[in-house]
Scaffold this motif. Sequence first.
Motif, PDB file in Angstrom:
ATOM      1  N   GLY A 210      37.402 -13.691  -6.571  1.00 47.47           N
ATOM      2  CA  GLY A 210      36.112 -13.057  -6.794  1.00 47.47           C
ATOM      3  C   GLY A 210      36.167 -11.556  -6.956  1.00 47.47           C
ATOM      4  O   GLY A 210      35.125 -10.885  -6.905  1.00 47.47           O
ATOM      5  N   ALA A 211      37.331 -11.004  -7.169  1.00 45.07           N
ATOM      6  CA  ALA A 211      37.486  -9.551  -7.280  1.00 45.07           C
ATOM      7  C   ALA A 211      37.830  -9.164  -8.712  1.00 45.07           C
ATOM      8  O   ALA A 211      38.463  -9.921  -9.448  1.00 45.07           O
ATOM      9  N   GLN A 212      37.415  -7.973  -9.091  1.00 44.03           N
ATOM     10  CA  GLN A 212      37.822  -7.376 -10.350  1.00 44.03           C
ATOM     11  C   GLN A 212      38.913  -6.349 -10.079  1.00 44.03           C
ATOM     12  O   GLN A 212      39.061  -5.865  -8.948  1.00 44.03           O
ATOM     13  N   ALA A 213      39.654  -6.024 -11.116  1.00 42.23           N
ATOM     14  CA  ALA A 213      40.677  -4.989 -10.989  1.00 42.23           C
ATOM     15  C   ALA A 213      40.567  -4.062 -12.193  1.00 42.23           C
ATOM     16  O   ALA A 213      41.447  -4.019 -13.048  1.00 42.23           O
ATOM     17  N   ARG A 214      39.454  -3.318 -12.254  1.00 42.48           N
ATOM     18  CA  ARG A 214      39.282  -2.359 -13.355  1.00 42.48           C
ATOM     19  C   ARG A 214      40.346  -1.283 -13.260  1.00 42.48           C
ATOM     20  O   ARG A 214      40.996  -0.947 -14.230  1.00 42.48           O
ATOM     21  N   ASP A 215      40.493  -0.720 -12.068  1.00 42.02           N
ATOM     22  CA  ASP A 215      41.484   0.341 -11.860  1.00 42.02           C
ATOM     23  C   ASP A 215      41.746   0.482 -10.358  1.00 42.02           C
ATOM     24  O   ASP A 215      41.268   1.405  -9.722  1.00 42.02           O
TER      25      ASP A 215
ATOM     26  N   ASP B 290      29.093   2.312 -10.561  1.00 43.07           N
ATOM     27  CA  ASP B 290      29.514   2.335  -9.171  1.00 43.07           C
ATOM     28  C   ASP B 290      30.968   1.880  -9.093  1.00 43.07           C
ATOM     29  O   ASP B 290      31.533   1.383 -10.077  1.00 43.07           O
ATOM     30  N   VAL B 291      31.590   2.080  -7.946  1.00 42.87           N
ATOM     31  CA  VAL B 291      32.967   1.659  -7.719  1.00 42.87           C
ATOM     32  C   VAL B 291      32.972   0.683  -6.547  1.00 42.87           C
ATOM     33  O   VAL B 291      31.981   0.553  -5.825  1.00 42.87           O
ATOM     34  N   SER B 292      34.092   0.008  -6.343  1.00 46.37           N
ATOM     35  CA  SER B 292      34.139  -1.037  -5.328  1.00 46.37           C
ATOM     36  C   SER B 292      35.366  -0.911  -4.443  1.00 46.37           C
ATOM     37  O   SER B 292      36.418  -0.413  -4.867  1.00 46.37           O
ATOM     38  N   VAL B 293      35.214  -1.370  -3.203  1.00 46.15           N
ATOM     39  CA  VAL B 293      36.322  -1.530  -2.279  1.00 46.15           C
ATOM     40  C   VAL B 293      36.246  -2.952  -1.735  1.00 46.15           C
ATOM     41  O   VAL B 293      35.164  -3.409  -1.324  1.00 46.15           O
ATOM     42  N   TYR B 294      37.378  -3.646  -1.740  1.00 45.28           N
ATOM     43  CA  TYR B 294      37.433  -5.033  -1.281  1.00 45.28           C
ATOM     44  C   TYR B 294      38.127  -5.108   0.083  1.00 45.28           C
ATOM     45  O   TYR B 294      39.188  -4.530   0.285  1.00 45.28           O
TER      46      TYR B 294
ATOM     47  N   ALA C  69      49.259 -17.199  -1.711  1.00 39.63           N
ATOM     48  CA  ALA C  69      47.932 -17.772  -1.460  1.00 39.63           C
ATOM     49  C   ALA C  69      46.874 -16.985  -2.210  1.00 39.63           C
ATOM     50  O   ALA C  69      47.115 -15.870  -2.695  1.00 39.63           O
ATOM     51  N   THR C  70      45.692 -17.579  -2.313  1.00 35.48           N
ATOM     52  CA  THR C  70      44.505 -16.894  -2.817  1.00 35.48           C
ATOM     53  C   THR C  70      43.606 -16.623  -1.632  1.00 35.48           C
ATOM     54  O   THR C  70      43.311 -17.522  -0.843  1.00 35.48           O
ATOM     55  N   LEU C  71      43.170 -15.375  -1.499  1.00 38.56           N
ATOM     56  CA  LEU C  71      42.418 -14.953  -0.325  1.00 38.56           C
ATOM     57  C   LEU C  71      41.016 -14.493  -0.705  1.00 38.56           C
ATOM     58  O   LEU C  71      40.838 -13.827  -1.723  1.00 38.56           O
ATOM     59  N   PRO C  72      40.023 -14.822   0.114  1.00 42.96           N
ATOM     60  CA  PRO C  72      38.663 -14.346  -0.155  1.00 42.96           C
ATOM     61  C   PRO C  72      38.518 -12.881   0.235  1.00 42.96           C
ATOM     62  O   PRO C  72      39.277 -12.369   1.060  1.00 42.96           O
ATOM     63  N   ALA C  73      37.541 -12.218  -0.354  1.00 37.40           N
ATOM     64  CA  ALA C  73      37.311 -10.800  -0.062  1.00 37.40           C
ATOM     65  C   ALA C  73      35.825 -10.532   0.083  1.00 37.40           C
ATOM     66  O   ALA C  73      34.985 -11.238  -0.473  1.00 37.40           O
ATOM     67  N   VAL C  74      35.526  -9.496   0.841  1.00 34.42           N
ATOM     68  CA  VAL C  74      34.173  -8.966   0.917  1.00 34.42           C
ATOM     69  C   VAL C  74      34.137  -7.717   0.037  1.00 34.42           C
ATOM     70  O   VAL C  74      34.979  -6.820   0.201  1.00 34.42           O
ATOM     71  N   ARG C  75      33.174  -7.662  -0.884  1.00 28.25           N
ATOM     72  CA  ARG C  75      33.087  -6.536  -1.796  1.00 28.25           C
ATOM     73  C   ARG C  75      32.009  -5.555  -1.335  1.00 28.25           C
ATOM     74  O   ARG C  75      30.882  -5.942  -1.047  1.00 28.25           O
ATOM     75  N   TYR C  76      32.382  -4.276  -1.276  1.00 27.10           N
ATOM     76  CA  TYR C  76      31.425  -3.209  -0.988  1.00 27.10           C
ATOM     77  C   TYR C  76      31.358  -2.299  -2.208  1.00 27.10           C
ATOM     78  O   TYR C  76      32.394  -1.847  -2.715  1.00 27.10           O
ATOM     79  N   ARG C  77      30.158  -2.039  -2.674  1.00 31.27           N
ATOM     80  CA  ARG C  77      29.959  -1.166  -3.834  1.00 31.27           C
ATOM     81  C   ARG C  77      29.540   0.212  -3.359  1.00 31.27           C
ATOM     82  O   ARG C  77      28.812   0.369  -2.370  1.00 31.27           O
ATOM     83  N   PHE C  78      29.984   1.250  -4.110  1.00 32.78           N
ATOM     84  CA  PHE C  78      29.730   2.631  -3.711  1.00 32.78           C
ATOM     85  C   PHE C  78      29.331   3.473  -4.915  1.00 32.78           C
ATOM     86  O   PHE C  78      29.721   3.201  -6.050  1.00 32.78           O
ATOM     87  N   ARG C  79      28.580   4.524  -4.620  1.00 32.09           N
ATOM     88  CA  ARG C  79      28.348   5.603  -5.584  1.00 32.09           C
ATOM     89  C   ARG C  79      28.409   6.920  -4.815  1.00 32.09           C
ATOM     90  O   ARG C  79      28.176   6.954  -3.600  1.00 32.09           O
ATOM     91  N   TYR C  80      28.735   7.988  -5.529  1.00 36.78           N
ATOM     92  CA  TYR C  80      28.852   9.306  -4.905  1.00 36.78           C
ATOM     93  C   TYR C  80      27.483   9.993  -4.894  1.00 36.78           C
ATOM     94  O   TYR C  80      26.726   9.885  -5.858  1.00 36.78           O
TER      95      TYR C  80
ATOM     96  N   ALA D  86      28.594   4.579   8.200  1.00 37.49           N
ATOM     97  CA  ALA D  86      29.261   3.960   9.342  1.00 37.49           C
ATOM     98  C   ALA D  86      29.166   2.441   9.268  1.00 37.49           C
ATOM     99  O   ALA D  86      30.101   1.728   9.648  1.00 37.49           O
ATOM    100  N   LYS D  87      28.064   1.943   8.760  1.00 37.62           N
ATOM    101  CA  LYS D  87      27.885   0.501   8.584  1.00 37.62           C
ATOM    102  C   LYS D  87      27.798   0.204   7.099  1.00 37.62           C
ATOM    103  O   LYS D  87      26.881   0.661   6.414  1.00 37.62           O
ATOM    104  N   LEU D  88      28.747  -0.544   6.587  1.00 34.68           N
ATOM    105  CA  LEU D  88      28.756  -0.890   5.168  1.00 34.68           C
ATOM    106  C   LEU D  88      27.879  -2.106   4.927  1.00 34.68           C
ATOM    107  O   LEU D  88      27.831  -3.036   5.741  1.00 34.68           O
ATOM    108  N   ARG D  89      27.217  -2.118   3.778  1.00 31.38           N
ATOM    109  CA  ARG D  89      26.339  -3.224   3.422  1.00 31.38           C
ATOM    110  C   ARG D  89      26.777  -3.832   2.093  1.00 31.38           C
ATOM    111  O   ARG D  89      27.179  -3.118   1.177  1.00 31.38           O
ATOM    112  N   THR D  90      26.697  -5.132   2.022  1.00 33.87           N
ATOM    113  CA  THR D  90      27.090  -5.836   0.802  1.00 33.87           C
ATOM    114  C   THR D  90      25.922  -6.028  -0.155  1.00 33.87           C
ATOM    115  O   THR D  90      26.122  -6.247  -1.343  1.00 33.87           O
TER     116      THR D  90
END
Length: 348
Positions: free
Chosen positions: A87-92, A124-128, A139-150, A185-189
């Motif tokens: 479920g992740a992208q790898a743009r860069d 926006d950019v993402s951190v998994y 293996a294939t692993l699930p991820a939680v995606r957090y989106r960000f903007r500056y 401090a608290k990330l939201r999905t």
Amino acid sequence: MGDLRRAVVTAAATCVALGALSAPAAADDVGKRLFRFKDKRITESSGLAVSPTHRDVYYTHNDSSAAPVFYAVGGDGRTRATFRVSGAQARDWEAMAATKDPVTGRGVLWFADIGDNMDGAWPDVSVYKVTEPETLRDATLPAVRYRFRYEDGARNAEGLMVHPVTGRLYVVSKEFAGSVYAAPAKLRTGRVNVLRKVAAAPLMATDAAYAPDGSSYVVRTYFSATLYRPNGDMITKVSMPELDQAESIAYTADGRALLAGSEGASSPVYQVPLPDQAVRDVPASAEPTRSRSPRTSQRGARTASPRPEASDGGDGGGKGLSARDVLIWLAAAAGATGVISYIARRTR
């Protein structure tokens, strides 16, 4: 890294060298080579982290134009397992970090899809966030995606670090006047998280990392590495081995040395010892925060707030750009302009 971007960086580095500015030391003079990546699939190692739970295991991933895949590599340089992030992208993908969950004791891996060569191409950019596997097998692993903007507009970045005590995430921009940005401090999905500037960073930062105990952090550039206290005060510069494409930095598990990596096939990873002043005990809970005017304690005494702007945008202390920074900026700009003009003529 795209062809145009690589050409611009190469031209900038060449101009810096011709300008007789300080260059990285010979590799064997500043550290020892731990290993070379032996996996032929690892051609653009851009992120590097030490496993929080598996002894003598290191994680890495490739740069742009790659799949959302990372590798667990042993101390001999051989790949022990390959993991795909579902479920992740790898743009860069430009950086990664590794921490340990204080509640479960499980390792946590963070992968930063934060590269933006056009400084605004992505809304926006993402951190998994991936839970480190307990068993090292493909293996294939699930991820939680957090989106960000500056908060101050889109920009290119290649540095990611996570405070090991508080768990706060930081992104370090790659610019002529770079910055450290703190996540909430608290990330939201369910919404985009805002990254807020809290400190200055060296020019053209290619990676960053927090010490395992939170007592310092390091920002890597193509030419050197700079160590900082958690409040943003510079500790010292550390000479780095000369590498083809210096893209990654991490602390060793004991926090007494740095690991420096590079892009390229069969690229090496070096271990560079830290100077004594860089491993002194400091409060691990301290972090960069927005600069404020001095505040008053409960007893009425005035105490200095953290000074995140104490480090400049280059390699020295103090605020603002140094003369060396200006020279590098001019050399890089001239090199970039020349390369872009050449490509434009060739593609007309």
